[in-house]
Design an enzyme around this catalytic site. Structure first.
Site, PDB file in Angstrom:
ATOM      1  N   GLY A   1       0.827  -1.201   0.000  1.00 20.60           N
ATOM      2  CA  GLY A   1       0.000   0.000   0.000  1.00 20.60           C
ATOM      3  C   GLY A   1       0.857   1.244   0.000  1.00 20.60           C
ATOM      4  O   GLY A   1       2.050   1.205   0.308  1.00 20.60           O
TER       5      GLY A   1
ATOM      6  N   VAL B   1       4.295   0.932   2.025  1.00 18.22           N
ATOM      7  CA  VAL B   1       4.403  -0.290   2.815  1.00 18.22           C
ATOM      8  C   VAL B   1       4.656  -1.463   1.873  1.00 18.22           C
ATOM      9  O   VAL B   1       3.939  -1.658   0.894  1.00 18.22           O
ATOM     10  CB  VAL B   1       3.126  -0.539   3.638  1.00 18.22           C
TER      11      VAL B   1
ATOM     12  N   ASP C   1      -5.331   9.395  15.132  1.00 19.01           N
ATOM     13  CA  ASP C   1      -5.731   9.237  13.735  1.00 19.01           C
ATOM     14  C   ASP C   1      -6.519   7.940  13.539  1.00 19.01           C
ATOM     15  O   ASP C   1      -6.314   7.225  12.550  1.00 19.01           O
ATOM     16  CB  ASP C   1      -4.510   9.265  12.810  1.00 19.01           C
TER      17      ASP C   1
END
Length: 299
Positions: free
Chosen positions: A18, A25, A135
């Protein structure tokens, strides 16, 4: 070496898992152990200041201390040739953002498991290390092949042990507007778990209804809605089978004034247990405008 030329010592990069706003990643294999891991590499374009690097390493160092089944493990952190990265547990599963894109909504039973798991994980993070995630959102919640919910990406977490501030040096508020607590928007210096409780409430609302709290608005309009008198529709208007008690819980989690929210993770977990047991919640409805989500007490 990956297709994009990235080489890291002791790691064979296998594929890209990703890519986000500041990092990529990879799936990789550790030469020393032979195990497959995930490796998060900070994009070179974002290594412009010590602050960028510090924020990235803060995530790694915070995560590396955690030992909880509902938090993604971090094994190592490093730097080579100007690349900053950390090696973490490879979770074979999917994020709930991916699930939303495929299915539109998440079942009540599954959202209850998410609430229970995240509350346990972040109660641990707060009690042991005084860390606030800052987050929480569907992108940062995964479920593995065994059905275990995992919290990941503490890149903008705050540790009160280091008295970090939430806004960067340019005054930019860290977080994601759709799920951001008023506490973060005001950049309060003494954030605690109540900020994450708000974000978890906003996340649960999205999962249950298929809609964010304030759809169709710009980021600035969303930020203004969190702190202003605006409120989203009662989630039962979008998901009629939603239990009344769960709608009431979200109403309290999403209080604009943090003193009106659940005071800590323990009290939220206690109400989650009551909801499971079919017992009355400790939470009571807030007055109109006090929460970012309406609750119709007559339904």
């Amino acid at each position: 070496m990956s297709d994009d030329g990235v080489t890291l010592p002791g790691l064979k990069l296998l594929s890209v898992l990703g890519q986000g706003g500041t990092a990529t990643v990879y799936r990789a294999r550790q030469a020393s152990t032979g195990r497959e891991v995930a490796v998060k590499v900070l994009d070179a374009d974002f290594v412009r200041t010590e602050e960028d690097v510090g924020r990235f390493l803060n995530e790694a160092k915070a995560c590396a201390r955690f030992r909880h089944r509902n938090i993604v493990r971090v094994y190592d952190v490093g730097e080579t040739a100007g690349l900053y990265y950390f090696v973490m547990e490879l979770v074979e599963g999917y994020t709930f953002a991916h699930y939303l894109r495929r299915k539109g909504q998440v079942a009540v039973g599954d959202v209850m498991v998410i609430l229970e798991s995240v509350a346990a994980a972040l109660e641990y993070a707060w009690a042991k290390f005084r860390v606030v995630h800052c987050d929480l959102k569907p992108d940062n919640l995964m479920v593995d092949a065994d059905g275990t919910v995992k919290v990941m990406d503490l890149g903008v977490s705050r540790s009160l042990l280091t008295a970090a501030r939430g806004a960067d040096s340019n005054g930019e508020i860290m977080g994601t507007p759709a799920y951001m607590s008023p506490d973060q928007i005001y950049d309060l210096p003494d954030l605690d778990g109540r900020a994450d409780i708000y974000s978890l409430g906003a996340t649960a609302y999205h999962l249950l209804t298929g809609s964010v709290l304030f759809p169709g608005k710009t980021d600035q309009q969303v930020v203004d809605a969190h702190i202003g008198p605006n409120f989203a529709r009662d989630p039962r208007a979008l998901a009629p089978t939603l239990p009344r008690a769960l709608a009431l819980m979200l109403n309290r989690m999403l209080a604009k004034d943090r003193t009106l929210r659940y005071p800590n993770w323990e009290t939220l977990s206690a109400d989650i247990a009551r909801l499971y047991a079919g017992e009355p919640l400790l939470a009571t409805p807030l007055q109109p405008g006090e929460s970012s989500v309406a609750f119709n007490a007559e339904w």
